[in-house]
Design an enzyme around this catalytic site. Structure first.
Site, short mmCIF file in Angstrom:
data_model
loop_
_atom_site.label_atom_id
_atom_site.label_comp_id
_atom_site.label_asym_id
_atom_site.label_seq_id
_atom_site.Cartn_x
_atom_site.Cartn_y
_atom_site.Cartn_z
N VAL A 1 -11.13 2.13 -3.23
CA VAL A 1 -10.71 1.63 -4.55
C VAL A 1 -11.58 0.42 -4.88
O VAL A 1 -11.66 -0.54 -4.09
CB VAL A 1 -9.22 1.25 -4.55
CG1 VAL A 1 -8.84 0.62 -5.89
CG2 VAL A 1 -8.35 2.47 -4.27
N ASP B 1 0.87 -1.18 0.00
CA ASP B 1 0.00 0.00 0.00
C ASP B 1 0.91 1.24 0.00
O ASP B 1 1.88 1.31 0.77
CB ASP B 1 -0.88 -0.03 1.26
CG ASP B 1 -2.07 0.92 1.15
OD1 ASP B 1 -3.20 0.45 1.22
OD2 ASP B 1 -1.84 2.14 1.02
N HIS C 1 -9.82 -5.90 -2.60
CA HIS C 1 -8.48 -6.06 -2.02
C HIS C 1 -8.57 -6.37 -0.54
O HIS C 1 -9.46 -5.87 0.14
CB HIS C 1 -7.61 -4.82 -2.25
CG HIS C 1 -8.28 -3.54 -1.87
ND1 HIS C 1 -9.20 -2.91 -2.67
CD2 HIS C 1 -8.18 -2.78 -0.75
CE1 HIS C 1 -9.64 -1.82 -2.08
NE2 HIS C 1 -9.04 -1.72 -0.90
N MET C 2 -7.64 -7.21 -0.09
CA MET C 2 -7.51 -7.49 1.34
C MET C 2 -6.27 -6.78 1.83
O MET C 2 -5.20 -6.87 1.23
CB MET C 2 -7.34 -8.99 1.58
CG MET C 2 -8.57 -9.65 2.15
SD MET C 2 -8.33 -11.42 2.33
CE MET C 2 -9.96 -11.97 1.84
N HIS C 3 -6.44 -6.04 2.93
CA HIS C 3 -5.32 -5.38 3.59
C HIS C 3 -4.70 -6.39 4.56
O HIS C 3 -5.43 -7.01 5.35
CB HIS C 3 -5.79 -4.19 4.42
CG HIS C 3 -6.46 -3.10 3.63
ND1 HIS C 3 -5.82 -1.92 3.30
CD2 HIS C 3 -7.71 -3.00 3.13
CE1 HIS C 3 -6.67 -1.14 2.63
NE2 HIS C 3 -7.82 -1.76 2.52
P1 AMP Z 1 -9.95 0.81 0.68
O1 AMP Z 1 -10.62 0.84 -0.68
O2 AMP Z 1 -10.61 1.69 1.69
O3 AMP Z 1 -9.77 -0.58 1.22
O4 AMP Z 1 -8.51 1.43 0.55
C1 AMP Z 1 -7.77 1.53 -0.64
C2 AMP Z 1 -6.32 1.42 -0.29
O5 AMP Z 1 -5.58 1.48 -1.48
C3 AMP Z 1 -5.78 2.54 0.63
O6 AMP Z 1 -5.15 1.93 1.74
C4 AMP Z 1 -4.79 3.29 -0.26
O7 AMP Z 1 -3.69 3.77 0.46
C5 AMP Z 1 -4.39 2.22 -1.25
N1 AMP Z 1 -3.94 2.69 -2.57
C6 AMP Z 1 -4.54 3.60 -3.36
N2 AMP Z 1 -3.85 3.74 -4.51
C7 AMP Z 1 -2.81 2.86 -4.45
C8 AMP Z 1 -1.74 2.52 -5.33
N3 AMP Z 1 -1.60 3.11 -6.52
N4 AMP Z 1 -0.85 1.60 -4.94
C9 AMP Z 1 -0.97 0.99 -3.74
N5 AMP Z 1 -1.96 1.27 -2.85
C10 AMP Z 1 -2.86 2.19 -3.20
#
Ligand code: AMP
Length: 142
Positions: A99, A34, A103-105
């Site tokens: 986004v 991230d 995706h899994m954090h």
């Molecule tokens: P969420 O949709 O709330 O789960 O969070 C989206 C995550 O994507 C956030 O933690 C951002 O920091 C991350 N993010 C956004 N753009 C990018 C990128 N280009 N590369 C890596 N991480 C990203």
């Protein structure tokens, strides 16, 4: 529900149109750091299959993402000498999603250390490179 948008940033990363700090890839998933980590080593695991979130992904594709997160969690424990792991996965704006490619954090945690709020700080490229290297080494070591 809104349809999957093929121009979302993670779709662009999957197509190689946008860079990322890749840590793992197989037939089904890609894992990368991230860029606004809530903790050092904060990694995202995404399916190669197009899916907006848990509400439209096929169960098998979701299972592939879970398998990827499982692998990254074990490596992150070693790579960052962590005490624990937080896994999060948000769905739709009401669920905290920003986004819209599933995706899994995976976030390595240390006792007594709080996570930063989401998207609070863009990390140095050099730090991301170092952390990706650590994770890749831990993944290789098994
Ligand atoms: P969420 O949709 O709330 O789960 O969070 C989206 C995550 O994507 C956030 O933690 C951002 O920091 C991350 N993010 C956004 N753009 C990018 C990128 N280009 N590369 C890596 N991480 C990203």
């Amino acid at each position: 529900m809104t349809a999957y948008d093929t121009n979302n940033i993670f779709a662009k990363i999957l197509r190689g149109e946008f860079p990322c700090h890749k840590v793992y890839e197989d037939e089904h998933v890609l894992a990368f750091l991230d860029i606004m980590p809530r903790v050092p080593g904060h990694t995202l695991v995404i399916p190669k299959a197009p899916a907006r979130n848990i509400l439209d992904i096929k169960p098998d594709d979701y299972a592939h993402v879970a398998r990827g997160a499982h692998k990254i969690a074990a490596a992150a424990m070693k790579a960052f000498n962590a005490d624990g792991i937080t896994v999060q996965q948000f769905n739709e704006p009401a669920g905290g999603q920003v986004v819209f490619h599933l995706h899994m954090h995976v976030m390595p945690r240390h006792d007594g250390v709080a996570m930063l709020p989401p998207a609070s700080r863009k990390e140095d490229v050099k730090v991301l490179e170092e952390n990706a290297t650590k994770l890749i080494a831990a993944l290789k070591a098994g």
